[in-house]
Design an enzyme around this catalytic site. Structure first.
Site, short mmCIF file in Angstrom:
data_model
loop_
_atom_site.label_atom_id
_atom_site.label_comp_id
_atom_site.label_asym_id
_atom_site.label_seq_id
_atom_site.Cartn_x
_atom_site.Cartn_y
_atom_site.Cartn_z
CB THR A 104 45.36 52.44 37.40
OG1 THR A 104 44.94 52.08 36.09
CG2 THR A 104 44.59 53.71 37.81
CG ASP A 105 47.32 51.64 32.35
OD1 ASP A 105 46.22 51.50 32.92
OD2 ASP A 105 47.71 50.86 31.44
CD GLU A 106 41.31 51.93 33.84
OE1 GLU A 106 40.34 52.67 34.08
OE2 GLU A 106 41.21 50.70 33.74
CE1 TYR B 80 40.35 51.81 40.10
CE2 TYR B 80 40.84 51.98 37.76
CZ TYR B 80 41.20 51.60 39.04
OH TYR B 80 42.44 51.02 39.26
CE LYS C 7 44.26 53.47 42.20
NZ LYS C 7 44.58 52.72 43.46
P1 NAD Z 1 40.72 44.13 44.10
O1 NAD Z 1 39.41 44.79 43.88
O2 NAD Z 1 40.92 42.72 43.69
O3 NAD Z 1 41.11 44.21 45.65
C1 NAD Z 1 40.90 45.36 46.42
C2 NAD Z 1 41.05 44.98 47.88
O4 NAD Z 1 40.89 46.17 48.67
C3 NAD Z 1 39.99 43.99 48.36
O5 NAD Z 1 40.60 42.98 49.13
C4 NAD Z 1 39.05 44.83 49.21
O6 NAD Z 1 38.42 44.11 50.26
C5 NAD Z 1 40.00 45.89 49.75
N1 NAD Z 1 39.32 47.12 50.12
C6 NAD Z 1 38.40 47.81 49.38
N2 NAD Z 1 37.98 48.89 50.08
C7 NAD Z 1 38.66 48.90 51.24
C8 NAD Z 1 38.67 49.77 52.37
N3 NAD Z 1 37.89 50.86 52.43
N4 NAD Z 1 39.49 49.47 53.39
C9 NAD Z 1 40.29 48.38 53.35
N5 NAD Z 1 40.30 47.51 52.32
C10 NAD Z 1 39.50 47.77 51.28
O7 NAD Z 1 41.80 45.09 43.42
P2 NAD Z 1 43.15 44.72 42.64
O8 NAD Z 1 42.81 44.42 41.22
O9 NAD Z 1 43.92 43.75 43.44
O10 NAD Z 1 43.87 46.14 42.65
C11 NAD Z 1 44.73 46.50 43.73
C12 NAD Z 1 45.23 47.92 43.49
O11 NAD Z 1 45.94 47.98 42.26
C13 NAD Z 1 44.11 48.97 43.39
O12 NAD Z 1 44.56 50.13 44.03
C14 NAD Z 1 43.96 49.20 41.89
O13 NAD Z 1 43.52 50.52 41.63
C15 NAD Z 1 45.40 49.00 41.42
N6 NAD Z 1 45.52 48.53 40.04
C16 NAD Z 1 44.90 47.38 39.64
C17 NAD Z 1 45.09 46.91 38.33
C18 NAD Z 1 44.45 45.64 37.84
O14 NAD Z 1 44.58 45.34 36.65
N7 NAD Z 1 43.77 44.87 38.66
C19 NAD Z 1 45.90 47.64 37.47
C20 NAD Z 1 46.46 48.85 37.90
C21 NAD Z 1 46.30 49.26 39.20
O1 DAU Z 2 44.64 49.51 33.15
C1 DAU Z 2 44.63 49.20 34.50
C2 DAU Z 2 43.22 48.90 34.95
O2 DAU Z 2 42.89 47.62 34.39
C3 DAU Z 2 43.07 48.86 36.47
O3 DAU Z 2 43.34 50.12 36.99
C4 DAU Z 2 41.68 48.41 36.87
O4 DAU Z 2 41.61 48.25 38.29
C5 DAU Z 2 41.39 47.06 36.22
O5 DAU Z 2 40.07 46.66 36.51
C6 DAU Z 2 41.61 47.14 34.71
O6 DAU Z 2 40.61 47.99 34.10
P1 DAU Z 2 39.89 47.62 32.72
O7 DAU Z 2 38.63 48.34 32.66
O8 DAU Z 2 40.86 47.75 31.58
O9 DAU Z 2 39.70 46.02 32.98
P2 DAU Z 2 38.46 45.04 32.68
O10 DAU Z 2 38.94 43.66 32.98
O11 DAU Z 2 37.22 45.50 33.31
O12 DAU Z 2 38.30 45.20 31.09
C7 DAU Z 2 39.37 44.93 30.20
C8 DAU Z 2 38.88 45.27 28.79
O13 DAU Z 2 37.89 44.31 28.42
C9 DAU Z 2 38.20 46.61 28.67
O14 DAU Z 2 38.48 47.16 27.38
C10 DAU Z 2 36.70 46.29 28.79
C11 DAU Z 2 36.62 44.92 28.15
N1 DAU Z 2 35.59 44.02 28.68
C12 DAU Z 2 35.55 43.82 30.02
C13 DAU Z 2 34.61 42.97 30.57
C14 DAU Z 2 34.54 42.75 32.06
C15 DAU Z 2 34.73 43.35 27.82
O15 DAU Z 2 34.80 43.53 26.59
N2 DAU Z 2 33.81 42.51 28.37
C16 DAU Z 2 33.70 42.29 29.69
O16 DAU Z 2 32.82 41.52 30.11
#
Ligand code: NAD
Ligand code: DAU
Length: 363
Positions: free
Chosen positions: A143-145, A169, A173
């Site tokens: 992630t970019d975080e 989180y 990561k």
């Molecule tokens: P998600 O939470 O939707 O899915 C995570 C999956 O991992 C689920 O299916 C869960 O059952 C599985 N899981 C969790 N713990 C586990 C374990 N111990 N063993 C096996 N499986 C397990 O997540 P996502 O949003 O699809 O993110 C996928 C990846 O991408 C993550 O590594 C996250 O850090 C990264 N990422 C996500 C975003 C985003 O915006 N969603 C952005 C940047 C990076």
């Molecule tokens: O940047 C990559 C990340 O993006 C991933 O690594 C994470 O897995 C993914 O969950 C996401 O993180 P964020 O914290 O940015 O996503 P989230 O959807 O939780 O929130 C997006 C923005 O919106 C953030 O500034 C918080 C705000 N927010 C979120 C929720 C859920 C609100 O204002 N209200 C809300 O109810």
């Protein structure tokens, strides 16, 4: 663009961890459509975020297998790597939600750090036993975080921006990214690391901003915007993310890192207003119309990062990848998906989800 490296990764026997989650399941669909001759094995623990229904159309296909299990389970991983002769791991499994990491960080350290370590160690021994082939690949999806928070005028994150994670989180990561890097430098394990921005699209669990706003509009619940709503995120359509991972798996050199972004920086309140307009236009029976009346500013997320922005020049110049979907197009497609998949999201609003929701939004 530089000549693409031929990494000989033309035929993959893929282990996809977290393949029943949001990005993982989109990736598995993408891969099975595009590379039907590749073997795809999904390993997923089916936590609250994992949903086997995301993959139901693939069940029974010859080249697809689903295994329920934990990435911390070393003997299961050893067995899968051996019996499936895996040469590529696409590692998505993680605890992924920042708010949950604030409520309970332990699971984040366990899955994201210990789980990634367990996979790396198992894959290293498997790779060494099979002759340290160059065609092997461990793709770590991060992630970019990990880079921390930007000010309004700061330049976007590059691959050399120092790590400065702010939430449990992102710290977990970051820890996993460092292990991946160390396995390349110490053992020569062919690893690749990607750090991407906020994904959105089909199959995203309702706790994340975009699905939460869509679903709450449909059920007439408040649309909670944290703080002043001026936090900025870069939005990457999940299909674009999958195509980036495709070029990375096929063409990136071992040891490389790529930032992946959507080129779509938007502040939260503007994004929520765009979603409200789409809901008003596309949903026929909204309980509250126009739905921007549901927008409620709520207390801020502790340690809330102000801005993320990605400089994706490296993946563009070295591998020829660019995002295709604008936030306007991607949001429309996403809203349409949530409108037509009520049967997918309704069961996710479970007792566990309601308890989580009350902790974040009410207490
Ligand atoms: P998600 O939470 O939707 O899915 C995570 C999956 O991992 C689920 O299916 C869960 O059952 C599985 N899981 C969790 N713990 C586990 C374990 N111990 N063993 C096996 N499986 C397990 O997540 P996502 O949003 O699809 O993110 C996928 C990846 O991408 C993550 O590594 C996250 O850090 C990264 N990422 C996500 C975003 C985003 O915006 N969603 C952005 C940047 C990076
Ligand atoms: O940047 C990559 C990340 O993006 C991933 O690594 C994470 O897995 C993914 O969950 C996401 O993180 P964020 O914290 O940015 O996503 P989230 O959807 O939780 O929130 C997006 C923005 O919106 C953030 O500034 C918080 C705000 N927010 C979120 C929720 C859920 C609100 O204002 N209200 C809300 O109810």
């Amino acid at each position: 663009m530089a000549d693409l490296l031929d990494t000989s990764r033309s035929s993959c026997r893929l282990l996809v961890t977290g393949g029943a989650g949001f990005i993982g399941s989109n990736f598995v669909h993408y891969w099975c459509d595009r590379y039907p001759d590749d073997r795809v094995v999904v390993l997923d623990a089916l936590t609250y975020a994992g949903n086997r229904r995301n993959l139901e159309d693939l069940e029974g296909q010859d080249n697809f297998r689903f295994v329920q299990g934990d990435i911390c389970d070393r003997s299961l991983i050893d067995q899968l790597l051996r019996e499936e002769n895996i040469n590529t791991i696409a590692h998505f499994a993680a605890e992924s939600h920042v708010d949950r990491s604030i409520l309970g960080p332990a699971a984040f350290v366990q899955t994201n750090v210990v789980g990634t370590f367990t996979l790396l160690e198992a894959f290293r021994q498997h790779w060494e036993a099979t002759g340290r082939l160059d065609s092997y690949c461990f793709l770590h999806v991060s992630t970019d975080e990990v880079y921390g928070s930007l000010g309004l005028t700061d330049p976007a994150f590059t691959e050399t921006t120092p790590y400065a994670p702010n939430s449990p989180y992102s710290a977990s990561k970051a820890g996993s990214d460092h292990l991946v890097r160390a396995y390349y430098h110490t053992y020569g394990l062919p690893t690749i690391l990607t750090n991407c921005s906020n994904n959105y699209g089909p199959y995203q669990f309702p706790e994340k901003l975009i699905p939460l706003m869509c679903i709450n509009s449909l059920i007439g619940k408040q649309l909670p915007v944290y703080g002043d709503g001026q936090n900025i995120r870069d939005w990457l359509y999940v299909g674009d993310h999958c195509s980036a991972l495709d070029v990375v798996i096929h063409h990136a050199k071992p040891g490389e890192t790529y930032n992946v972004g959507g080129n779509n920086e938007v502040n939260n309140i503007d994004l929520v207003n765009m979603l409200c307009q789409l809901m008003d236009e596309l949903a026929s029976d909204l309980p509250v119309h126009p739905c921007h009346q549901l927008i409620t500013f709520v207390k801020d997320r502790p340690g809330h990062d102000r801005r993320y922005a990605i400089n994706a020049t490296k993946i563009k110049t070295q591998l020829g990848w660019m995002p295709k979907v604008t936030v306007k197009e991607g949001l429309r497609q996403t809203v349409e998906w949530y409108l037509t998949h009520r049967d997918w999201w309704e069961p996710l609003l479970s007792k566990e989800y309601q308890a989580y929701y009350r902790q974040v939004y009410v207490s």
